[in-house]
Scaffold this active site. Structure first.
Site, short mmCIF file in Angstrom:
data_model
loop_
_atom_site.label_atom_id
_atom_site.label_comp_id
_atom_site.label_asym_id
_atom_site.label_seq_id
_atom_site.Cartn_x
_atom_site.Cartn_y
_atom_site.Cartn_z
N GLU A 61 0.75 -1.25 0.11
CA GLU A 61 0.17 0.08 0.09
C GLU A 61 0.74 1.09 -0.13
OE1 GLU A 61 -4.27 -0.04 1.49
OE2 GLU A 61 -2.98 0.82 3.38
N LYS A 107 0.62 4.71 1.49
CA LYS A 107 -0.50 5.52 2.58
C LYS A 107 0.46 6.35 3.37
CE LYS A 107 -2.10 2.89 5.97
NZ LYS A 107 -3.10 2.10 6.58
N LYS A 160 -8.32 2.34 -2.56
CA LYS A 160 -8.35 2.31 -1.49
C LYS A 160 -9.29 3.33 -0.91
CE LYS A 160 -7.78 -0.13 2.70
NZ LYS A 160 -6.42 -0.12 3.43
N GLU A 190 -14.47 -5.67 2.07
CA GLU A 190 -14.13 -5.88 3.40
C GLU A 190 -15.13 -5.94 4.47
OE1 GLU A 190 -10.83 -2.88 4.27
OE2 GLU A 190 -12.07 -2.40 5.99
N ASN A 240 -10.66 -7.26 7.57
CA ASN A 240 -9.79 -6.46 8.15
C ASN A 240 -9.56 -6.44 9.71
OD1 ASN A 240 -8.49 -4.00 9.21
ND2 ASN A 240 -9.85 -2.67 7.96
N GLU A 283 -6.13 -8.19 5.98
CA GLU A 283 -5.80 -6.90 6.12
C GLU A 283 -5.39 -6.17 7.41
OE1 GLU A 283 -9.39 -6.10 2.75
OE2 GLU A 283 -9.04 -4.59 4.26
N SER A 284 -4.38 -5.64 7.52
CA SER A 284 -3.99 -4.69 8.60
C SER A 284 -3.38 -5.55 9.80
CB SER A 284 -5.39 -4.09 9.39
OG SER A 284 -6.05 -3.17 8.63
#
Length: 260
Positions: free
Chosen positions: A54, A56, A116, A165, A186, A216-217
């Site tokens: 990503e 970000k 995103k 998500e 997530n 994710e995350s």
């Protein structure tokens, strides 16, 4: 009101403004609108690492992550590193991103690009196509079942892939439908910002095998990925881990080399 509720309120105002400035007909005339997409699902199916990296700059949970890395260098670095796809934050107010970041990424690499974003309106899907995205993100917690169906079917009609998500069982059960390609879990609770990989582990058995599973995350080490692969995950979205370094592409390269 939690941060997610506030983001959605602000996003509705932003989308209304953008719609008044740029008509859909203008988006549909974009030079990128007729292009063939690059499939993220195919890349993930044929990858040993499954890394989606990503770009970000900042986030509500971590404040500033890295304002110094430009999208061009990051996109080229990620492609050289061998990632499967690139996620580009396009929200400005909370994440410091923009649709121009998506355009720059498209011009810089041949990776599948995920927009995103907090998508709440069909207009944003037309934007995604016009600005070079191959995949859109739909967040189950901010959309009804009817909205997920409408938005995902529009994306499919434009040959875009759809990543949905989820955060819990309730969101999964209301959301499963044929117009999705990937289901992402997530691990961050968007209301408290706490992170736990147990979320991915718990939901893995409930996600139908028709969909590519993405975690994710909170994924910051090799062990986490190897553990989650046992639960059927083929994709891993990693942002802060690479972006908090001076060279995101090099960080991704070393990470993937250590994974193999």
């Amino acid at each position: 009101m939690n941060i997610l509720d506030q983001i959605v309120i602000d996003k509705r105002k932003e989308v209304d403004l953008r719609r008044s400035l740029i008509p859909t007909s203008q988006l549909e005339q974009s030079v990128l609108f007729e292009r063939d997409i690059i499939s993220l699902t195919e890349r993930l199916k044929n990858s040993a690492s499954g890394i989606i990296a990503e770009h970000k700059r900042r986030s509500p949970s971590k404040s500033i992550i890295n304002q110094n890395l430009n999208v061009f260098d990051v996109a080229q670095g990620y492609e050289s590193a061998g990632v499967c796809g690139m996620s580009v934050l396009t929200d400005g107010k909370y994440f410091g991103g923009s649709l121009d970041d998506l355009l720059v990424a498209k011009a810089s690499c041949n990776l599948p690009l995920l927009r995103k974003e907090f998508i709440i309106h069909p207009y944003q899907i037309l934007e995604a196509k016009a600005y070079g995205a191959d995949v859109i993100l739909l967040i189950a917690s901010i959309l009804s079942k009817v909205e997920i169906k409408k938005l995902s079917e529009l994306a499919k009609s434009l040959n875009l892939e759809v990543l949905l998500e989820i955060h819990n069982e309730e969101e999964l059960h209301k959301s499963v439908m044929p117009s999705l390609d990937m289901i992402g879990v997530n691990n961050r609770n968007l209301k408290t910002f706490e992170v736990s990989l147990d979320t991915s582990k718990h939901l893995s058995t409930l996600i139908p095998d028709d969909f590519i599973k993405i975690s994710e995350s909170g994924i910051s080490n090799i062990e986490s990925i190897k553990e989650l692969q046992h639960y059927g995950y083929q994709g891993f979205l990693i942002g802060e881990n690479f972006m908090k370094t001076d060279n995101a592409g090099e960080s991704a390269k070393l990470f993937i080399e250590n994974l193999s």
